[in-house]
Design a protein around this motif. Structure first.
Motif, PDB file in Angstrom:
ATOM      1  N   GLY A  13       0.808  -1.211   0.000  1.00 20.18           N
ATOM      2  CA  GLY A  13       0.000   0.000   0.000  1.00 20.18           C
ATOM      3  C   GLY A  13       0.840   1.260   0.000  1.00 20.18           C
ATOM      4  N   ALA A  14       1.933   1.259   0.768  1.00 18.07           N
ATOM      5  CA  ALA A  14       2.811   2.428   0.797  1.00 18.07           C
ATOM      6  C   ALA A  14       3.491   2.643  -0.555  1.00 18.07           C
ATOM      7  N   ILE A  15       3.868   1.567  -1.212  1.00 16.75           N
ATOM      8  CA  ILE A  15       4.475   1.696  -2.550  1.00 16.75           C
ATOM      9  C   ILE A  15       3.467   2.261  -3.535  1.00 16.75           C
ATOM     10  N   GLY A  35      -3.678   2.113  -2.882  1.00 15.24           N
ATOM     11  CA  GLY A  35      -2.613   2.016  -1.880  1.00 15.24           C
ATOM     12  C   GLY A  35      -3.107   2.343  -0.488  1.00 15.24           C
ATOM     13  N   LEU A  36      -3.955   3.350  -0.367  1.00 16.37           N
ATOM     14  CA  LEU A  36      -4.520   3.704   0.932  1.00 16.37           C
ATOM     15  C   LEU A  36      -5.385   2.568   1.482  1.00 16.37           C
ATOM     16  N   ILE A  37      -6.163   1.935   0.615  1.00 18.05           N
ATOM     17  CA  ILE A  37      -6.994   0.802   1.040  1.00 18.05           C
ATOM     18  C   ILE A  37      -6.119  -0.346   1.528  1.00 18.05           C
ATOM     19  N   PHE A  38      -5.039  -0.653   0.806  1.00 19.00           N
ATOM     20  CA  PHE A  38      -4.135  -1.716   1.240  1.00 19.00           C
ATOM     21  C   PHE A  38      -3.483  -1.378   2.579  1.00 19.00           C
ATOM     22  N   MET A  39      -3.133  -0.115   2.778  1.00 20.42           N
ATOM     23  CA  MET A  39      -2.516   0.280   4.047  1.00 20.42           C
ATOM     24  C   MET A  39      -3.508   0.151   5.203  1.00 20.42           C
ATOM     25  N   GLY A  43      -3.019  -2.381   8.329  1.00 19.02           N
ATOM     26  CA  GLY A  43      -3.037  -1.886   9.705  1.00 19.02           C
ATOM     27  C   GLY A  43      -4.058  -2.605  10.565  1.00 19.02           C
ATOM     28  N   VAL A  44      -5.241  -2.827  10.020  1.00 18.71           N
ATOM     29  CA  VAL A  44      -6.274  -3.561  10.757  1.00 18.71           C
ATOM     30  C   VAL A  44      -5.820  -5.002  10.998  1.00 18.71           C
ATOM     31  N   GLY A  45      -5.159  -5.593  10.014  1.00 16.41           N
ATOM     32  CA  GLY A  45      -4.660  -6.957  10.183  1.00 16.41           C
ATOM     33  C   GLY A  45      -3.600  -7.064  11.262  1.00 16.41           C
ATOM     34  N   VAL A  46      -2.696  -6.086  11.348  1.00 18.79           N
ATOM     35  CA  VAL A  46      -1.675  -6.099  12.401  1.00 18.79           C
ATOM     36  C   VAL A  46      -2.331  -5.988  13.770  1.00 18.79           C
ATOM     37  N   VAL A  47      -3.280  -5.061  13.899  1.00 23.06           N
ATOM     38  CA  VAL A  47      -3.951  -4.873  15.189  1.00 23.06           C
ATOM     39  C   VAL A  47      -4.711  -6.136  15.595  1.00 23.06           C
ATOM     40  N   LEU A  48      -5.449  -6.728  14.668  1.00 25.29           N
ATOM     41  CA  LEU A  48      -6.193  -7.949  14.992  1.00 25.29           C
ATOM     42  C   LEU A  48      -5.266  -9.112  15.318  1.00 25.29           C
ATOM     43  N   SER A  49      -4.148  -9.209  14.633  1.00 24.16           N
ATOM     44  CA  SER A  49      -3.201 -10.288  14.924  1.00 24.16           C
ATOM     45  C   SER A  49      -2.623 -10.139  16.320  1.00 24.16           C
ATOM     46  N   ILE A  50      -2.331  -8.920  16.730  1.00 24.16           N
ATOM     47  CA  ILE A  50      -1.774  -8.700  18.061  1.00 24.16           C
ATOM     48  C   ILE A  50      -2.839  -8.932  19.128  1.00 24.16           C
ATOM     49  N   VAL A  51      -4.065  -8.500  18.875  1.00 22.67           N
ATOM     50  CA  VAL A  51      -5.128  -8.655  19.871  1.00 22.67           C
ATOM     51  C   VAL A  51      -5.530 -10.116  20.024  1.00 22.67           C
ATOM     52  N   LEU A  52      -5.604 -10.855  18.925  1.00 25.60           N
ATOM     53  CA  LEU A  52      -6.074 -12.242  18.980  1.00 25.60           C
ATOM     54  C   LEU A  52      -4.967 -13.248  19.255  1.00 25.60           C
TER      55      LEU A  52
END
Length: 74
Positions: A13-15, A35-39, A43-52
């Protein structure tokens, strides 16, 4: 989605957002919006992975069975 896939989406997304011309495919497809949608998805995936992640680690403790070495009564 794991942390690795989420970081991949953030990087992709950043690229697309910052390194590629937004109008590379004309006005029909905006690469900066994609790119914004991918970012956001990354971000949501990182947060959910850490929470779960702690919830996934406890499943092995719940499956532990206690066995005694006593023969069955006849």
């Amino acid at each position: 989605m794991g942390v690795g896939v989420s970081i991949f989406f953030l990087t992709l997304g950043a690229i697309l957002r910052f390194a590629i011309d937004p109008n590379v495919f004309g006005n029909a497809v905006r690469m900066d919006v994609i790119g914004l949608i991918f970012m956001i998805v990354g971000g949501v995936g990182v947060v959910l992975s850490i929470v779960l992640a702690p919830k996934r680690g406890r499943t092995s403790e719940d499956r532990l069975m206690h066995r005694e070495n006593n023969p069955p009564e006849v």
